[in-house]
Design an enzyme around this catalytic site. Structure first.
Site, PDB file in Angstrom:
ATOM      1  CG  ASP A 152       6.766 -60.102  46.244  1.00 40.37           C
ATOM      2  OD1 ASP A 152       7.980 -59.915  46.115  1.00 40.37           O
ATOM      3  OD2 ASP A 152       5.904 -59.399  45.663  1.00 40.37           O
ATOM      4  CG  ASP A 244       8.939 -55.407  41.551  1.00 38.58           C
ATOM      5  OD1 ASP A 244       9.338 -56.562  41.770  1.00 38.58           O
ATOM      6  OD2 ASP A 244       8.055 -54.847  42.235  1.00 38.58           O
TER       7      ASP A 244
END
Length: 436
Positions: A152, A244
């Site tokens: 991430d 996201d």
């Protein structure tokens, strides 16, 4: 008589440009599996992971190729590493047998296991991350039996911040034409993003993974930053191209729109990643769930389930198990995804976060023909028409054998075109076989 396959078979087996080719075909095709985050967030433990793994087997998903059981954020002890070894420490209250204990149980089911970290000092939920510890973390992951790393991009410190900003239009504001006019400090024309600190953060972990004695699929999750399309293929086996996803149609359409412009970067060993699946979550209609899965499948995205499998309903399960779409996504001969051949609602190549490209086609060796998708991006029932003369793989002939991919129904020999009346945000999917 090749018909629909003519375009595709001329260049079989070719990887994406500068792709990261791995041993044993790891990452060659889009990953199929399950991830804990969309269903559970930080409320994760070994029991939930093992339940998911068992359900992948029991529900027949393993037989269709779903294989990765991925643990997302919040799995380690918070705020600290082991003071002697500097290793990440699995939270003993959540994972009493450690990550290796979970990995052993997942492997015993014939599945693979994934883990999560971030190219920063802390993860998105504030747990220890891997920046500066890439070598030791890669070694730990290998020793624990990890097969997949999601990496991430949260909370990057100022000394690791890029000199210039990069426009990710679906993440950086409401810019319907695909630009970010209000972005501050944009890179100069011709800037090489391989000189950026983002690139450096991600290749450092890549190099650490390549040095260990285990092949771990590397899934970049840097949200489309630093013009990742120019370096993602050589760095990881998939690369996130947006922020996201959430379980609402507006966000799904927004990401699909952005990803539709990246299809030329997708091929064997490396794929743009529009984030995990939301089928089974939120208030998506069954039509929106079908369109979501169909778009992700034809774009040859990783198909990572993000819902609790022990409570999934039959309608959602049927979508995830659609063999025609899975066969297209996992084609071992043709790595090229479907491409929009017509935008439909808009003029071609219009950047519109509400109305993405509606007409897609792609050749498939597994389906022995061409897969055609038609999307109704409108908020009301509307008709869409697939005309053979407009579809690159089909325009040489006017009659084809057609199968409805959702129902499996043989539609017979269809001349010139096929019309479908679709509810709002639904998608028709056709398998167009040989001439007739």
């Amino acid at each position: 008589m090749l018909g629909p396959l003519t375009l595709a078979v001329a260049l079989p087996f070719l990887p994406a440009a500068n792709a990261l080719v791995r041993k044993d075909d790891v990452g060659r095709l889009p990953a199929l599996g399950w991830n804990s985050w969309n269903a559970f967030g930080c409320d994760i433990n070994s029991t939930k992971v093992i339940i998911a793994a068992n359900e992948v087997v029991n529900l027949g998903l393993k037989d269709l190729g779903y294989e990765y059981i991925n643990i997302d954020d919040c799995w380690s002890v918070k705020n600290t590493r082991d003071k002697k070894t500097n290793r990440l420490v699995p939270d003993p209250s959540k994972f009493p047998d450690g990550i290796s204990g979970v990995a052993e149980k997942v492997h015993d089911l014939g599945l693979k296991v994934g883990i999560y970290s971030s190219a920063s000092e802390v993860t998105c939920a504030g747990y220890p991350a891997s920046l500066g510890y890439e070598t030791i973390d890669a070694q730990s992951f290998a020793e624990w039996g990890i097969d997949y790393l999601k990496y991430d991009n949260c909370d990057v410190s100022s000394n690791w911040t890029d000199a210039y900003a990069y426009c990710v239009p679906d993440s950086d504001g409401d810019h319907p034409n695909g630009t970010c006019p209000d972005i501050t400090n944009p890179a100069p024309e011709g800037y090489d993003w391989k000189t950026s600190k983002t690139y450096q953060r991600y290749i450092t972990m890549r190099d650490a993974l390549l040095k260990i004695d285990r092949t771990i699929l590397y899934s970049l999750c840097e949200w489309g930053q630093a013009d990742v399309k120019t370096w993602g293929n050589e760095t990881g086996n998939s690369w996130r191209m947006s922020g996201d996803i959430t379980a609402d149609w507006a966000r799904i359409a927004q990401i699909a729109n952005e990803n539709s412009f990246l299809m030329d970067y997708a091929n064997f060993w490396s794929y743009p990643d529009p984030d995990m699946l939301e089928i089974g979550n939120g208030d998506l209609t069954i039509e929106e769930s079908r369109a979501h899965f169909a778009l992700w499948a034809v774009m040859k995205s990783p198909l990572i389930i993000g819902t609790a499998l022990d409570s999934i309903n039959d309608d959602h399960l049927a979508i995830l198990k659609n063999k025609h779409l899975l066969d297209f996504n996992q084609d071992p001969v043709i790595g090229r995804p479907a491409h929009p051949y017509k935008w439909g609602y808009n003029p071609d190549r219009t950047f519109d976060k509400v109305h993405p490209a509606e007409y897609w086609s792609g050749a498939s060796s597994t389906l022995e023909g061409t897969l055609v998708l038609m999307l109704n991006s409108e908020d009301a029932t509307s008709t869409r028409t697939a005309r053979w003369s407009e579809i690159p793989e089909l325009k040489s002939h006017n009659k084809y054998k057609v199968i409805d991919a959702w129902t499996g129904k043989d539609l017979g020999c269809v001349k010139n075109e096929h019309k479908a009346t679709l509810k709002s945000h639904d998608a028709a999917v056709l398998v167009v076989k040989g001439r007739c």
